[in-house]
Design a protein around this motif. Structure first.
Motif, PDB file in Angstrom:
ATOM      1  N   GLU A 100       0.676  -1.110  -0.071  1.00 55.83           N
ATOM      2  CA  GLU A 100      -0.076  -0.017  -0.101  1.00 55.83           C
ATOM      3  C   GLU A 100       0.874   1.194   0.185  1.00 55.83           C
ATOM      4  OE1 GLU A 100      -3.554   1.879   2.726  1.00 55.83           O
ATOM      5  OE2 GLU A 100      -2.741  -0.145   3.219  1.00 55.83           O
ATOM      6  N   VAL A 101       0.343   2.260  -0.477  1.00 56.45           N
ATOM      7  CA  VAL A 101       0.831   3.780  -0.496  1.00 56.45           C
ATOM      8  C   VAL A 101       0.014   4.733   0.201  1.00 56.45           C
ATOM      9  CG1 VAL A 101       2.005   5.536  -1.784  1.00 56.45           C
ATOM     10  CG2 VAL A 101       2.816   3.241  -2.444  1.00 56.45           C
ATOM     11  N   GLU A 102       0.599   5.501   1.009  1.00 56.33           N
ATOM     12  CA  GLU A 102      -0.246   6.618   1.523  1.00 56.33           C
ATOM     13  C   GLU A 102       0.415   8.008   1.042  1.00 56.33           C
ATOM     14  OE1 GLU A 102      -0.369   6.280   5.531  1.00 56.33           O
ATOM     15  OE2 GLU A 102      -1.813   4.534   5.451  1.00 56.33           O
ATOM     16  N   GLU A 103      -0.240   8.732   0.159  1.00 61.18           N
ATOM     17  CA  GLU A 103       0.181  10.056  -0.309  1.00 61.18           C
ATOM     18  C   GLU A 103      -0.303  11.197   0.856  1.00 61.18           C
ATOM     19  OE1 GLU A 103       0.466  10.777  -4.493  1.00 61.18           O
ATOM     20  OE2 GLU A 103      -1.039   8.941  -4.445  1.00 61.18           O
ATOM     21  N   HIS A 104       0.691  12.105   1.251  1.00 61.10           N
ATOM     22  CA  HIS A 104       0.068  13.210   1.956  1.00 61.10           C
ATOM     23  C   HIS A 104       1.022  14.397   1.593  1.00 61.10           C
ATOM     24  CE1 HIS A 104       4.154  11.894   4.017  1.00 61.10           C
ATOM     25  NE2 HIS A 104       3.380  10.611   3.800  1.00 61.10           N
ATOM     26  N   ALA A 105       0.721  15.464   2.184  1.00 60.57           N
ATOM     27  CA  ALA A 105       1.361  16.745   1.771  1.00 60.57           C
ATOM     28  C   ALA A 105       2.718  16.519   2.123  1.00 60.57           C
ATOM     29  CB  ALA A 105       0.694  17.815   2.730  1.00 60.57           C
ATOM     30  N   GLY A 106       3.311  16.673   0.783  1.00 61.47           N
ATOM     31  CA  GLY A 106       4.994  16.846   0.798  1.00 61.47           C
ATOM     32  C   GLY A 106       5.539  15.606   0.665  1.00 61.47           C
ATOM     33  N   GLY A 107       4.810  14.237   0.653  1.00 62.07           N
ATOM     34  CA  GLY A 107       5.658  13.118   0.577  1.00 62.07           C
ATOM     35  C   GLY A 107       4.686  11.711   0.168  1.00 62.07           C
ATOM     36  N   VAL A 108       5.330  10.868   0.507  1.00 65.38           N
ATOM     37  CA  VAL A 108       4.695   9.564   0.322  1.00 65.38           C
ATOM     38  C   VAL A 108       5.105   8.522   1.157  1.00 65.38           C
ATOM     39  CG1 VAL A 108       6.396   9.007  -1.585  1.00 65.38           C
ATOM     40  CG2 VAL A 108       4.224   7.812  -1.662  1.00 65.38           C
ATOM     41  N   THR A 109       4.188   7.657   1.828  1.00 66.86           N
ATOM     42  CA  THR A 109       4.743   6.648   2.628  1.00 66.86           C
ATOM     43  C   THR A 109       4.390   5.117   2.228  1.00 66.86           C
ATOM     44  OG1 THR A 109       4.368   7.809   4.624  1.00 66.86           O
ATOM     45  CG2 THR A 109       4.249   5.525   4.849  1.00 66.86           C
ATOM     46  N   ALA A 110       5.309   4.378   2.054  1.00 68.51           N
ATOM     47  CA  ALA A 110       5.240   2.930   1.654  1.00 68.51           C
ATOM     48  C   ALA A 110       5.045   2.024   2.725  1.00 68.51           C
ATOM     49  CB  ALA A 110       6.514   2.509   0.587  1.00 68.51           C
ATOM     50  N   ILE A 111       3.941   0.972   2.626  1.00 70.63           N
ATOM     51  CA  ILE A 111       3.615   0.369   3.739  1.00 70.63           C
ATOM     52  C   ILE A 111       4.000  -1.088   3.120  1.00 70.63           C
ATOM     53  CG2 ILE A 111       1.832  -0.581   5.024  1.00 70.63           C
ATOM     54  CD1 ILE A 111       0.470   2.271   4.793  1.00 70.63           C
ATOM     55  N   PHE A 112       4.672  -2.154   4.041  1.00 71.50           N
ATOM     56  CA  PHE A 112       5.161  -3.173   3.384  1.00 71.50           C
ATOM     57  C   PHE A 112       4.197  -4.361   4.286  1.00 71.50           C
ATOM     58  CE2 PHE A 112       8.602  -0.263   3.192  1.00 71.50           C
ATOM     59  CZ  PHE A 112       8.529  -0.249   1.586  1.00 71.50           C
ATOM     60  N   ALA A 113       4.427  -5.536   3.747  1.00 68.17           N
ATOM     61  CA  ALA A 113       3.522  -6.666   4.155  1.00 68.17           C
ATOM     62  C   ALA A 113       4.220  -7.155   5.491  1.00 68.17           C
ATOM     63  CB  ALA A 113       3.992  -7.985   3.146  1.00 68.17           C
ATOM     64  N   ASP A 114       5.012  -6.683   6.011  1.00 69.91           N
ATOM     65  CA  ASP A 114       5.495  -7.048   7.193  1.00 69.91           C
ATOM     66  C   ASP A 114       5.181  -6.154   8.291  1.00 69.91           C
ATOM     67  OD1 ASP A 114       7.199  -4.910   6.937  1.00 69.91           O
ATOM     68  OD2 ASP A 114       9.117  -6.038   7.138  1.00 69.91           O
ATOM     69  N   GLY A 115       4.449  -5.078   7.951  1.00 66.38           N
ATOM     70  CA  GLY A 115       3.765  -3.953   8.756  1.00 66.38           C
ATOM     71  C   GLY A 115       4.746  -2.664   8.763  1.00 66.38           C
ATOM     72  N   ASN A 116       5.820  -2.797   8.265  1.00 67.17           N
ATOM     73  CA  ASN A 116       6.855  -1.659   8.398  1.00 67.17           C
ATOM     74  C   ASN A 116       6.585  -0.460   7.379  1.00 67.17           C
ATOM     75  OD1 ASN A 116       8.186  -2.486  10.695  1.00 67.17           O
ATOM     76  ND2 ASN A 116       9.382  -4.034   9.448  1.00 67.17           N
ATOM     77  N   SER A 117       6.860   0.427   7.395  1.00 60.88           N
ATOM     78  CA  SER A 117       6.904   1.715   6.300  1.00 60.88           C
ATOM     79  C   SER A 117       7.886   2.421   6.215  1.00 60.88           C
ATOM     80  CB  SER A 117       5.715   2.388   6.835  1.00 60.88           C
ATOM     81  OG  SER A 117       5.790   3.020   8.035  1.00 60.88           O
ATOM     82  N   ALA A 118       7.979   3.072   5.186  1.00 64.92           N
ATOM     83  CA  ALA A 118       9.034   4.105   5.122  1.00 64.92           C
ATOM     84  C   ALA A 118       8.510   5.353   4.348  1.00 64.92           C
ATOM     85  CB  ALA A 118       9.870   3.560   3.984  1.00 64.92           C
ATOM     86  N   THR A 119       8.937   6.530   4.702  1.00 60.00           N
ATOM     87  CA  THR A 119       8.441   7.781   4.090  1.00 60.00           C
ATOM     88  C   THR A 119       9.490   8.526   3.316  1.00 60.00           C
ATOM     89  OG1 THR A 119       6.829   8.119   5.632  1.00 60.00           O
ATOM     90  CG2 THR A 119       7.376  10.146   4.338  1.00 60.00           C
ATOM     91  N   ALA A 120       9.386   9.179   2.113  1.00 58.72           N
ATOM     92  CA  ALA A 120      10.131  10.076   1.229  1.00 58.72           C
ATOM     93  C   ALA A 120       9.573  11.008   0.532  1.00 58.72           C
ATOM     94  CB  ALA A 120      11.069   9.051   0.282  1.00 58.72           C
ATOM     95  N   ASP A 121      10.021  11.707  -0.346  1.00 59.54           N
ATOM     96  CA  ASP A 121       9.435  12.836  -0.940  1.00 59.54           C
ATOM     97  C   ASP A 121       8.917  12.145  -2.275  1.00 59.54           C
ATOM     98  OD1 ASP A 121      10.369  14.970   0.705  1.00 59.54           O
ATOM     99  OD2 ASP A 121      12.328  15.006  -0.549  1.00 59.54           O
ATOM    100  N   VAL A 122       9.246  11.110  -3.130  1.00 59.57           N
ATOM    101  CA  VAL A 122       8.800  10.623  -4.415  1.00 59.57           C
ATOM    102  C   VAL A 122       9.076   9.024  -3.988  1.00 59.57           C
ATOM    103  CG1 VAL A 122       9.240  12.354  -5.607  1.00 59.57           C
ATOM    104  CG2 VAL A 122      10.766  10.637  -5.110  1.00 59.57           C
ATOM    105  N   LEU A 123       8.174   8.266  -4.596  1.00 60.36           N
ATOM    106  CA  LEU A 123       8.080   6.693  -4.661  1.00 60.36           C
ATOM    107  C   LEU A 123       8.482   6.292  -6.050  1.00 60.36           C
ATOM    108  CD1 LEU A 123       6.553   3.895  -2.722  1.00 60.36           C
ATOM    109  CD2 LEU A 123       6.540   3.721  -4.865  1.00 60.36           C
TER     110      LEU A 123
END
Length: 399
Positions: free
Chosen positions: A126-149
């Motif tokens: 899954e990917v969540e987009e928000h003001a100024g960035g994007v968060t990647a959500i992984f199957a193991d429950g962890n996530s990462a955020t950056a300016d672009v994906l």
């Protein structure tokens, strides 16, 4: 609104190259790969065209790849056993043939040496987009955020469906791929690759420096097999099919009979990507096979993926607005990659043609190849070079 950080999904070919180029551009980047490690569970080989090797020079991986690859400076076409030696391009580096696993490892090691981070067992869900960035959500429950994906996750890209749920998927070419390195007593000229159009199926072969012969087979198959499905079939069963289809071919029959079950590398369904309408959305963008996977006939699949990753990094380096950078990247790359796909479309039809169409086309092919001007046919593709130091100017397109 400049891009300072990036998430790259996919650690195969385009992912590590894109990440290395982004790192060189001063962008903080991490690669997330679904498999447990680099080059995990893959086999067979691929060709890197001179333009692909030249692009690898930019990210510092060319010498490592050359050390692992076999040069193919000469090529021939064989139609029903009649060989035609093809003229080559002058003053250009030879084609480089390399195991896919070796290429993945070399690109990974180069990226790590440059300072790129990799995380494995990270399957994007899954990917969540928000003001100024994007968060990647992984199957193991962890996530990462950056300016672009960046989706560099291959022909069955998850990111592509996030960019556009209606995006087309890959097209099956009604052929299955196989490869092997075999001990076979053939008198082959060093560095000559032969593309053989047999009576019933296409194959190719070339000599290895250690005396073995490498070959690849395209087995016609109406049934689609994924890689997993194809590998559940016993290798002995696939070898029987290959020996039947190449019976009476010289040297196809010898190559098939010399191959042992342990030597056979199963690739599965051969597929291409049709034109993808949308290459990006907001802060998500695609590269490599996720948007352009030409047929293996092109000899350009990996090279185009490498080029696109570098061009994407240049655009993000020089254009502050991500949407404008992505639009410029697409404007730079789409004409080139779709032009290559169009060039090889007719050759794909020849490889998968039925008996009557195959016979008619094979009558015409010797004349076509004898008249071929390599500079006109593919010189512009192989002489293409990226100027990393040149500043990218925003394209005049709607972002």
């Amino acid at each position: 609104m400049s891009v300072n950080s990036a998430i790259v999904i996919g650690g195969g070919i385009s992912g590590p190259v894109t990440a290395t180029a982004l790192h060189m551009a001063g962008i903080d980047v991490t690669v997330f790969e679904a498999y447990p490690g680099p080059a995990y569970g893959i086999g067979a080989n691929l060709a890197l065209a001179p333009n692909g090797v030249a692009a690898l020079e930019i990210v510092g991986a060319a010498d490592a790849v050359r050390a692992l690859a076999v040069p193919a400076s000469k090529s021939s076409m064989s139609v029903n056993g009649k060989r035609i030696d093809l003229p080559g391009l002058e003053n250009i580096e030879p084609l480089r043939i390399i195991d896919r696993a070796d290429l993945h490892q070399a690109l990974h090691d180069t990226a790590v040496a440059k300072g790129v981070r990799f995380e494995y067992n990270k399957r994007l869900v899954e990917v969540e987009e928000h003001a100024g960035g994007v968060t990647a959500i992984f199957a193991d429950g962890n996530s990462a955020t950056a300016d672009v994906l960046i989706g560099a996750d291959g022909i069955r890209s998850t990111v592509r469906t996030l960019v556009d749920p209606k995006a087309p998927g890959p097209t099956y070419l009604h052929m299955l791929g196989f490869g092997a390195y075999v001990d076979c007593d053939l008198d082959l000229e060093p560095e000559r690759m032969t593309f053989a159009f047999g009576k019933r199926a296409y194959y190719l072969y070339w000599p290895m420096p250690d005396g073995r012969v490498a070959w690849g087979a395209n087995l016609p198959s109406e049934r689609y097999y994924s890689l997993t499905e194809a590998r559940t079939v016993p290798a002995e069963q696939w070898l029987r099919a290959l020996r039947d289809i190449y019976a009476g071919e010289d040297p196809g029959e010898q190559l098939a009979r010399a191959t042992t079950p342990e030597q056979l590398s199963v690739i599965g369904a051969l597929q291409i990507m049709p034109p993808v309408p949308h290459w990006y959305r907001n802060r998500l963008v695609l590269t490599g096979d996720a948007i352009h996977a030409p047929s293996n006939t092109s000899g350009q699949g990996a090279s185009l993926a490498i080029e696109s990753g570098i061009e994407l990094a240049r655009c993000l380096r020089d254009i502050d607005d991500p949407a404008r950078a992505f639009a410029t990247y697409e404007a730079l790359r789409r004409p080139r990659v779709e032009g290559v796909a169009a060039r090889v479309a007719r050759m794909n039809q020849t490889k998968a043609a039925g008996p009557i169409a195959r016979k008619a086309m094979q009558l015409m092919m010797p004349l076509m190849f004898k008249r071929m001007d390599p500079e006109k046919a593919f010189g512009h593709e192989q002489r293409f070079r990226i100027d990393w130091d040149a500043t990218v100017r925003p394209a005049t397109v709607n972002a």
